[in-house]
Motif scaffolding. Structure first.
Motif, short mmCIF file in Angstrom:
data_model
loop_
_atom_site.label_atom_id
_atom_site.label_comp_id
_atom_site.label_asym_id
_atom_site.label_seq_id
_atom_site.Cartn_x
_atom_site.Cartn_y
_atom_site.Cartn_z
N UNK A 168 0.03 5.50 -4.49
CA UNK A 168 -1.14 4.85 -5.74
C UNK A 168 -0.51 4.76 -6.99
N UNK A 169 0.52 5.87 -7.85
CA UNK A 169 0.97 5.61 -9.41
C UNK A 169 1.98 4.29 -9.13
N UNK A 170 3.07 3.93 -8.25
CA UNK A 170 3.67 3.40 -8.25
C UNK A 170 3.07 2.05 -8.66
N UNK A 171 1.76 1.65 -7.41
CA UNK A 171 1.21 0.58 -7.15
C UNK A 171 0.02 0.51 -8.54
N UNK A 172 -0.13 1.46 -9.52
CA UNK A 172 -1.03 0.86 -10.83
C UNK A 172 0.42 1.20 -11.51
N UNK A 173 0.81 0.74 -11.17
CA UNK A 173 2.23 0.48 -12.73
C UNK A 173 3.06 -1.16 -12.24
N UNK A 174 2.39 -1.24 -10.80
CA UNK A 174 3.01 -2.51 -10.50
C UNK A 174 2.12 -3.34 -10.19
N UNK A 175 0.70 -2.98 -10.10
CA UNK A 175 -0.04 -4.41 -9.24
C UNK A 175 -1.53 -4.01 -9.67
N UNK A 176 -1.45 -3.19 -10.60
CA UNK A 176 -2.59 -2.32 -10.77
C UNK A 176 -4.09 -3.31 -10.37
N UNK A 177 -3.88 -4.67 -10.52
CA UNK A 177 -5.70 -5.38 -10.16
C UNK A 177 -5.72 -5.00 -8.78
N UNK A 178 -4.83 -4.57 -7.65
CA UNK A 178 -5.00 -4.35 -6.08
C UNK A 178 -5.55 -2.93 -5.76
N UNK A 216 -5.28 11.70 -8.06
CA UNK A 216 -4.14 12.65 -9.12
C UNK A 216 -3.25 10.76 -9.33
N UNK A 217 -3.31 10.07 -9.02
CA UNK A 217 -2.65 9.05 -9.37
C UNK A 217 -2.23 8.50 -10.21
N UNK A 218 -1.92 8.09 -11.26
CA UNK A 218 -1.97 7.21 -12.63
C UNK A 218 -0.81 6.80 -13.04
N UNK A 219 -1.24 5.13 -14.20
CA UNK A 219 -0.17 4.64 -13.98
C UNK A 219 1.04 5.07 -14.99
N UNK A 220 1.13 6.43 -15.54
CA UNK A 220 2.42 6.38 -16.40
C UNK A 220 3.14 7.40 -15.47
N UNK A 221 2.80 7.58 -14.67
CA UNK A 221 3.54 8.22 -13.49
C UNK A 221 4.36 7.22 -11.98
#
Length: 247
Positions: A168-178, A216-221
């Motif tokens: 989920x963290x990786x997705x927040x960094x790559x495709x947050x819109x999804x 616990x996922x975040x874009x920063x992680x």
């Protein structure tokens, strides 16, 4: 940093020049399957593509079109899943390798986003070793356990990643819109004694489709872990290429 060389938008002349300049091709290998209620079905495709694109930008390798399907038997009854048989995944990899080798590619790098594809990658590479004069390297989140331990706040479910804090963290960094974080959950299903020794599968155990703590996922992680993976993968590609041209 090099611009990304995408085969899909090249002309035949562009492709010939790219192979001549740096005869390395990167194949993103994904899957089409459920990732909980908060992530899209294409997670493994998106992440394999993102890693592959960045590695190509770092190294100058040619980015091949992604393989969108993998071995997803455990989720086969959930709407949206498309699963290939394991030996078919192996056959696709081998056909791609034979194709790109014919016009001078010296190294094929497979960057996988789906754990269940790992066996197909390994055995395809072993067979190709005896069939082609082209090196094959296969990568799946190198040093993942150490990176997860250092940068994630939750534990993995028996060492496995699926729709968890990590993905989920990786997705927040790559495709947050999804990513729909409002639907993210924490779930650590019980592991039956016969799991891994019978046909009991992941699809039988989790109600949500999450294995771990996605809340616990975040874009920063995700951005931090993504950068570390790309750095390690790029170094491995350069090392493999040096070994190839040195032979």
């Amino acid at each position: 940093m090099n611009a990304c060389n995408e085969l899909i938008v090249m002309t035949r002349d562009d492709a010939a020049e790219a192979v001549k300049r740096y005869p390395v091709a990167v194949l993103p290998l994904g899957a089409t399957e459920q990732h909980g209620h908060h992530l899209p079905i294409g997670v493994d495709i998106f992440l394999a593509e993102a890693l592959s694109r960045r590695v190509c930008e770092q190294t100058g390798a040619i980015l091949l079109p992604s393989v969108p399907f993998g071995y997803s038997w455990v989720w086969r009854d959930i709407p949206g899943t498309v699963s290939l048989q394991q030996h078919h995944v192996e056959a696709v990899i081998k056909d791609v390798a034979h194709s790109v080798s014919r016009y001078g590619t010296k190294l094929l790098v497979i960057i996988n986003g789906h754990d269940a594809n790992n066996t197909s990658m390994k055995y395809a590479a072993r067979e190709l070793e005896d069939e082609l004069d082209m090196k094959v390297v296969y990568l799946f989140y190198p040093n993942m356990s150490g990176i997860v331990e250092k940068y994630c706040d939750s534990e993995l479910w028996h060492g496995m990643i699926h729709a968890c804090e990590f993905e989920t963290s990786l997705m927040l960094a790559v495709k947050p819109e999804y990513v729909q974080m409002g639907k993210a959950v924490r779930e650590y299903p019980d592991k039956p004694n016969l799991y891994g020794k019978s046909t009991i599968s992941l699809g039988d155990l989790s109600r949500s489709g999450v294995y771990g703590d996605a809340t616990l996922a975040t874009k920063e992680k995700g951005e931090l872990m993504l950068r570390l993976f790309v750095e390690e993968m790029s170094q491995l590609v350069d090392e493999a290429y040096r070994e190839t041209i040195g032979n």
